[in-house]
Motif scaffolding. Structure first.
Motif, PDB file in Angstrom:
ATOM      1  N   LYS A 182       0.838  -1.209   0.000  1.00 33.01           N
ATOM      2  CA  LYS A 182       0.000   0.000   0.000  1.00 33.01           C
ATOM      3  C   LYS A 182       0.868   1.252   0.000  1.00 33.01           C
ATOM      4  CE  LYS A 182      -3.955   2.099   0.140  1.00 33.01           C
ATOM      5  NZ  LYS A 182      -4.792   2.086  -1.081  1.00 33.01           N
ATOM      6  N   TRP A 183       1.931   1.215   0.800  1.00 34.95           N
ATOM      7  CA  TRP A 183       2.850   2.352   0.876  1.00 34.95           C
ATOM      8  C   TRP A 183       3.450   2.653  -0.502  1.00 34.95           C
ATOM      9  CZ3 TRP A 183       8.293   2.090   3.534  1.00 34.95           C
ATOM     10  CH2 TRP A 183       8.839   3.379   3.623  1.00 34.95           C
ATOM     11  N   ALA A 184       3.929   1.611  -1.176  1.00 34.32           N
ATOM     12  CA  ALA A 184       4.525   1.779  -2.504  1.00 34.32           C
ATOM     13  C   ALA A 184       3.504   2.351  -3.489  1.00 34.32           C
ATOM     14  CB  ALA A 184       5.068   0.442  -3.009  1.00 34.32           C
ATOM     15  N   GLU A 185       2.260   1.845  -3.412  1.00 36.28           N
ATOM     16  CA  GLU A 185       1.204   2.324  -4.326  1.00 36.28           C
ATOM     17  C   GLU A 185       0.872   3.796  -4.069  1.00 36.28           C
ATOM     18  OE1 GLU A 185      -1.990  -0.389  -3.688  1.00 36.28           O
ATOM     19  OE2 GLU A 185      -1.216  -1.878  -5.120  1.00 36.28           O
ATOM     20  N   LEU A 186       0.785   4.162  -2.789  1.00 40.09           N
ATOM     21  CA  LEU A 186       0.480   5.557  -2.452  1.00 40.09           C
ATOM     22  C   LEU A 186       1.575   6.492  -2.954  1.00 40.09           C
ATOM     23  CD1 LEU A 186      -0.906   5.087   1.177  1.00 40.09           C
ATOM     24  CD2 LEU A 186      -2.204   5.946  -0.790  1.00 40.09           C
ATOM     25  N   ASP A 187       2.832   6.083  -2.735  1.00 41.28           N
ATOM     26  CA  ASP A 187       3.950   6.895  -3.221  1.00 41.28           C
ATOM     27  C   ASP A 187       3.884   7.058  -4.742  1.00 41.28           C
ATOM     28  OD1 ASP A 187       5.162   7.560  -0.874  1.00 41.28           O
ATOM     29  OD2 ASP A 187       6.908   6.265  -1.106  1.00 41.28           O
ATOM     30  N   ALA A 188       3.741   5.936  -5.447  1.00 35.83           N
ATOM     31  CA  ALA A 188       3.737   5.972  -6.913  1.00 35.83           C
ATOM     32  C   ALA A 188       2.573   6.813  -7.444  1.00 35.83           C
ATOM     33  CB  ALA A 188       3.673   4.553  -7.466  1.00 35.83           C
ATOM     34  N   SER A 189       1.459   6.792  -6.729  1.00 39.04           N
ATOM     35  CA  SER A 189       0.279   7.545  -7.187  1.00 39.04           C
ATOM     36  C   SER A 189       0.548   9.056  -7.219  1.00 39.04           C
ATOM     37  CB  SER A 189      -0.930   7.250  -6.293  1.00 39.04           C
ATOM     38  OG  SER A 189      -0.782   7.871  -5.022  1.00 39.04           O
ATOM     39  N   LEU A 190       1.477   9.512  -6.386  1.00 35.68           N
ATOM     40  CA  LEU A 190       1.800  10.943  -6.342  1.00 35.68           C
ATOM     41  C   LEU A 190       2.563  11.400  -7.583  1.00 35.68           C
ATOM     42  CD1 LEU A 190       2.962  11.241  -2.611  1.00 35.68           C
ATOM     43  CD2 LEU A 190       0.772  11.979  -3.548  1.00 35.68           C
ATOM     44  N   TRP A 191       3.158  10.437  -8.304  1.00 34.50           N
ATOM     45  CA  TRP A 191       3.982  10.792  -9.473  1.00 34.50           C
ATOM     46  C   TRP A 191       3.267  10.533 -10.794  1.00 34.50           C
ATOM     47  CZ3 TRP A 191       8.189   7.216  -7.074  1.00 34.50           C
ATOM     48  CH2 TRP A 191       8.640   7.803  -5.870  1.00 34.50           C
ATOM     49  N   LYS A 192       1.997  10.193 -10.720  1.00 29.20           N
ATOM     50  CA  LYS A 192       1.214   9.915 -11.925  1.00 29.20           C
ATOM     51  C   LYS A 192       1.316  11.101 -12.886  1.00 29.20           C
ATOM     52  CE  LYS A 192      -3.354   8.253 -13.276  1.00 29.20           C
ATOM     53  NZ  LYS A 192      -4.698   7.886 -12.798  1.00 29.20           N
TER      54      LYS A 192
END
Length: 210
Positions: A49-59
């Protein structure tokens, strides 16, 4: 006869502390990223979840932007010499990074290492989708190293790293080497440079009479 050595990447082979943190700083998302990190370390979200949340910020950011950062990261002193020495002495070399494949893949290719494991941002038409393939979480370096050992049956396994998430691979190795370790992290040997790592490995080879 096969020998195996597994390296952490950031803070070990290259002068980058965390690809996640450095990309947050590049893209101006660190305040939010810091919140997500705190949720993870408080046990409120899991690593995926942490990795997904981080990556979502760089969309919406491009792969080119990310590679611009990845290509700017410099090697630690002695990294290239150490890898060359290991190749000459029958080592299979692995990079196990909880950072990003954008950086780990570049380093693995340049150094000619045999195996590379890292977390992969997912791109579509050269753009960050906000999704991630979290191959290496905070606990799985030991699992990955164990699987490599089962596959290769090495007569010697060495692990080199600096952080808490390297401890699981330290447990799987015959010999662990902590380089400039974080507080509370210890290996069988604690060193300050990759040149010292080379001398320790040289000693291990000589002990075995090869």
């Amino acid at each position: 006869m096969v020998r195996l050595i597994a390296f952490d990447l950031e803070g070990t082979l290259v002068k980058s502390i965390s690809s996640w943190v450095e990309l947050h700083k590049k893209f101006g998302t660190w305040e939010k990223g810091k919140e997500y990190a705190e949720l993870f370390f408080a046990g409120k979200i899991d690593y995926v979840k942490w990795a997904e949340l981080d990556a979502s910020l760089w969309k919406g950011h491009t792969k080119d932007e990310i590679m611009e950062w990845a290509n700017s990261v410099e090697y630690m002193d002695g990294a290239k010499e150490l890898i060359e020495f290991l190749r000459e002495n029958d080592f299979r070399i692995a990079i196990l990074s909880s950072g990003l494949m954008c950086l780990a893949g570049r380093i693995a290719k340049e150094l000619g290492v045999d195996y590379v494991f890292a977390n992969e941002l997912i791109f579509e038409n050269g753009v960050v989708t906000g999704k991630v393939n979290p191959l290496v979480d905070f606990k799985s370096k030991g699992t990955i190293l164990r699987e490599l050992k089962e596959k290769l049956r090495p007569e010697l396994t060495v692990a080199v790293g600096d952080g808490y998430n390297d401890l699981s691979m330290f447990k799987e190795a015959d010999v662990s080497i902590a380089i400039n370790p974080h507080e509370g992290v210890e290996g069988d040997h604690n060193v300050e440079s990759l040149y010292e790592v080379m001398e320790i490995v040289r000693g291990l080879i000589e002990e075995r009479g090869q």
